[in-house]
Scaffold this motif. Structure first.
Motif, PDB file in Angstrom:
ATOM      1  N   GLY A 602       0.808  -1.213   0.000  1.00 14.16           N
ATOM      2  CA  GLY A 602       0.000   0.000   0.000  1.00 14.16           C
ATOM      3  C   GLY A 602       0.843   1.265   0.000  1.00 14.16           C
ATOM      4  O   GLY A 602       0.565   2.210  -0.756  1.00 14.16           O
ATOM      5  N   VAL A 603       1.895   1.302   0.804  1.00 16.05           N
ATOM      6  CA  VAL A 603       2.736   2.504   0.910  1.00 16.05           C
ATOM      7  C   VAL A 603       3.498   2.752  -0.381  1.00 16.05           C
ATOM      8  O   VAL A 603       3.482   3.863  -0.934  1.00 16.05           O
ATOM      9  N   THR A 604       4.190   1.742  -0.875  1.00 16.73           N
ATOM     10  CA  THR A 604       5.028   1.929  -2.068  1.00 16.73           C
ATOM     11  C   THR A 604       4.189   2.178  -3.325  1.00 16.73           C
ATOM     12  O   THR A 604       4.505   3.062  -4.126  1.00 16.73           O
ATOM     13  N   ALA A 605       3.100   1.410  -3.500  1.00 13.51           N
ATOM     14  CA  ALA A 605       2.256   1.598  -4.686  1.00 13.51           C
ATOM     15  C   ALA A 605       1.554   2.953  -4.646  1.00 13.51           C
ATOM     16  O   ALA A 605       1.449   3.631  -5.677  1.00 13.51           O
ATOM     17  N   SER A 606       1.089   3.374  -3.475  1.00 14.35           N
ATOM     18  CA  SER A 606       0.416   4.674  -3.359  1.00 14.35           C
ATOM     19  C   SER A 606       1.375   5.816  -3.648  1.00 14.35           C
ATOM     20  O   SER A 606       1.009   6.789  -4.321  1.00 14.35           O
ATOM     21  N   ALA A 607       2.609   5.712  -3.142  1.00 12.27           N
ATOM     22  CA  ALA A 607       3.594   6.765  -3.388  1.00 12.27           C
ATOM     23  C   ALA A 607       3.888   6.895  -4.877  1.00 12.27           C
ATOM     24  O   ALA A 607       3.922   8.005  -5.428  1.00 12.27           O
TER      25      ALA A 607
END
Length: 716
Positions: A602-607
């Motif tokens: 979630g963190v890496t894809a959202s960024a």
């Protein structure tokens, strides 16, 4: 001009060498992974290799996870990253030289259909070989597990446990069947990751691999059902039926396994073709039980064993999250064309950085009709010929599409909220490799061929390269459906040099013996929609360099997972497990790992998504809002003699290339075998199952050895 050509040729050669090197490296890693699966059931693996690897990987940071992370998880994710680079280079190669795919194609015997009818559908020789190899792996694994397990069972060991020999063997067989089921589960989610970077390494797409998912799914559920049934019989025969309700803090949780199996069985039942076709919504919604199935599977076997089957689900989860991010924003719908045959064409605005190949598919959601339903449609436009527009054609036959057609037929509509996922399609195309291209369609099956013909028009008129002769054989039930042929030519940008295209269209109207008189109430109507500030052009989830960003997200999310779970293991789990009086709960450990995996993705894809969203927003501001009245007569219909907005020469050429046959069906065998003297012929078919089977049987009959068969079907 000569130095420029030399530079392009040099760059193209470098890219090809790099692509070959990437494929070779990925193939070597893949063979290594398969070798591990082959050796896993043996004593050599467990007593020697596994012990040696565990001694090197077990630490206070990863504990028992280290071994499986290294030999089962890392290689697959590494292949996925290599696939991202490979697809990115493939797109660069096509942009440098669009003719890079025009090398003449030789039809290898292993790609010809060998099975036409049966439970597996239309299967080529190479597909059958790999399927048999996969089944052989399962048989080998099961026989090895059973041989090793049964060798330790005798009357003395059974009496010591207070059981009979057959009961001990039944319990062992149940366990071993479950272990073999894990092998299938490790491959189950690869075909359904729509934006997969692994499949393009094999020149496959998610749509073409759905049948593999179906095959593996049936095997998985068969094995897991036997696994559960054998345990229930064992518990009942030994008076331990209460074991079904146990959820142990340490070890296997039986209740979690039963919940997982129940979710899988419900999902499996609705995949019966009759239910899937007549109640697609039930099939679609029930498929979300895969979440229940996999989550409780993790609780059942523990995270240590889940790591073995995790990679395919990890890539699927990442792909699913990116689709969710892309679908949250409404896209700009420019116009809709209503055809007299109850078909409609939707035209969307797209960003210039979005590129896609012919036969790509886009998933569409209209919240005003259903917030949950997503339906796939073939993209009919050409991204190069129409750089600012993306089009799809929808047949009004199901409840969802009928509601959409009725809504657009309303004279008062001036806006429609639409969300999309995609487009998804092949990383490259080989349609230019043939001397002759034969496309056989039935009904709405013509839609993927519209995009192919437009690509050939683009290649011929823009680069003046040699293109294959094209023969389109299309069947329709009624003459009103002939208006579908009008969609072959784009509304604008068609050069008069289209006359150089060697195009022949044989259209068959099967339920009418003669042309029907023109009905003035039936006309092609175009609706223009008002722009809205919140709408955006269709763009790739991660921007123009989507594949490089995807490779970065895969690698960075996995590294972030390793870092976080390493700290949790070292400073939270290890101090408890290290205490001999207490052990850390396996269920809580599994939950923490699932939570960290979701957090890392979630963190890496959202960024990455938000960064590219800013770049896409800058381009969206440059797109001018277009407002116009809704015309009552369309561009174009040779069927109803409407005025054509295209240049006269391309349209006249198009009409002259079309023969319409009433009251008969195409003699496919004769029409295809007429081309057996051509050096190379590509046979593409899209339509009803019987039509696909008939064409496959012709190509596999051996009467012509120069034909390459390919089925384009999206009917799951």
């Amino acid at each position: 001009m000569a130095p420029e050509m030399v530079r392009r040729s040099s760059s193209l050669e470098k890219f090809r060498r790099l692509q070959s090197a990437i494929r070779l490296l990925a193939f070597v890693v893949f063979l290594g992974s398969i070798f591990i699966w082959i050796m896993k059931p043996t004593n050599t693996f467990y007593l020697k290799w596994s012990a040696a690897i565990e001694s090197q990987t077990r630490s206070t940071y990863f504990g028992s996870l280290g071994e499986n992370l290294l030999i089962f998880c890392f290689p697959v994710l590494f292949i996925a990253v290599l696939g991202c680079v490979h697809v990115h280079i493939s797109k660069k190669t096509n942009s440098i030289n669009p003719e890079s795919n025009s090398i003449k194609y030789k039809n290898p015997i292993w790609k010809r259909p060998v099975l036409v009818k049966g439970p597996l559908g239309i299967v080529s020789a190479i597909e059958l070989i790999f399927f048999l190899m996969f089944v052989a792996l399962l048989v080998w694994s099961l026989s090895s597990y059973l041989k090793s397990g049964f060798s330790q069972i005798n009357k003395q060991s059974a009496a010591k446990a207070g059981e009979k020999v057959w009961q001990e063997k039944l319990k062992t067989a149940a366990l071993m069947i479950g272990l073999v089921g894990n092998i299938c589960l490790a491959f189950l989610f690869f075909p359904v990751a729509r934006g997969s970077s692994v499949l393009p390494l094999l020149d496959l797409t998610s749509e073409s691999c759905i049948k593999y998912h179906i095959w593996i799914g049936h095997i998985v559920m068969t094995l897991f059902t036997l696994h559960g049934a054998f345990y229930v019989i064992y518990w009942a025969s030994t008076h331990q039926i209460s074991e079904m309700l146990k959820w142990d803090e340490i070890g296997v949780s039986n209740l979690a396994g039963e919940i997982s199996l129940l979710g899988g069985l419900l999902l499996w039942v609705v995949t019966v073709p009759r239910i899937r076709r007549k109640a697609f919504e039930v099939f679609f919604y029930t498929h979300y039980l895969y979440i229940v199935f996999f989550v409780f599977f993790v609780f059942h076997v523990g995270i240590d064993n889940t790591i073995i089957v995790l990679p395919s689900f990890y890539l699927f989860l990442l792909d699913r999250f990116l689709r969710l991010l892309q679908s949250r924003r409404h896209v700009r719908l420019l116009s809709a064309r209503l055809l007299p045959c109850d078909y409609l064409e939707l035209n969307f605005s797209k960003s210039h950085g979005l590129s896609y190949n012919p036969t790509s598919v886009i998933f569409i959601n209209v919240p005003s009709i259903s917030h949950l339903q997503w339906h796939p449609f073939t993209v009919t436009s050409n991204g190069k010929l129409e750089p600012e527009k993306l089009s799809v054609v929808i047949k009004s036959e199901g409840s969802w599409s009928q509601k959409l057609y009725q809504r657009l037929s309303s004279s008062s509509i001036d806006r429609l909220d639409v969300s999309v996922e995609g487009p998804y399609g092949p990383a490259s195309t080989n349609y230019l490799r043939y001397d002759t291209l034969v496309m056989v369609s039935g009904g709405s099956g013509i839609t993927p061929f519209i995009s192919i013909i437009r690509e050939i028009i683009y290649q011929s008129t823009t680069f003046r390269c040699k293109t294959p002769k094209v023969k389109l054989i299309c069947s329709f039930k009624n003459s009103s459906s002939l208006s579908m042929l009008d969609l072959i030519l784009p509304l604008s940008g068609t050069s008069s040099e289209i006359s150089n295209i060697q195009l022949k269209i044989e259209a068959f109207v099967t339920r009418e013996k003669e042309p029907k008189p023109h009905n003035p109430n039936h006309f092609l109507r175009t609706i223009w929609f008002k722009p809205h500030p919140t709408d955006a052009p269709i763009s790739a989830a991660l921007g123009p360099n989507h594949w490089l960003w995807l490779g970065a997200v895969i690698s960075s999310s996995f590294i972030l997972y390793l870092i976080i779970i390493g700290f949790i293991n070292r400073y939270y789990i290890y101090p408890i497990d290290h205490n001999t009086d207490k052990k850390f709960s396996h269920s809580l450990k599994s939950f923490l790992n699932m939570l960290v995996i979701c957090l890392a993705i979630g963190v890496t894809a959202s960024a990455a998504f938000l960064w590219n969203k800013k770049q896409n927003a800058k381009e969206a501001k440059k797109i001018q809002n277009i407002e116009g009245s809704t015309p009552t007569v369309s561009p174009a219909s040779m069927t109803f003699n409407a005025d054509r907005e295209l240049e006269s020469l391309p349209y006249q050429t198009f009409v002259q290339a079309t023969n319409i046959h009433y009251g008969e069906r195409p003699d496919l065998k004769r029409m295809i075998l007429e081309l057996k003297d051509e050096s190379s012929v590509g046979i593409l078919v899209a339509g009803p199952r019987k039509m696909r089977q008939e064409v496959a049987a012709i190509c596999s009959s051996g009467l012509a050895k120069n034909m390459h068969f390919e089925s384009i079907s999206f009917s799951w």
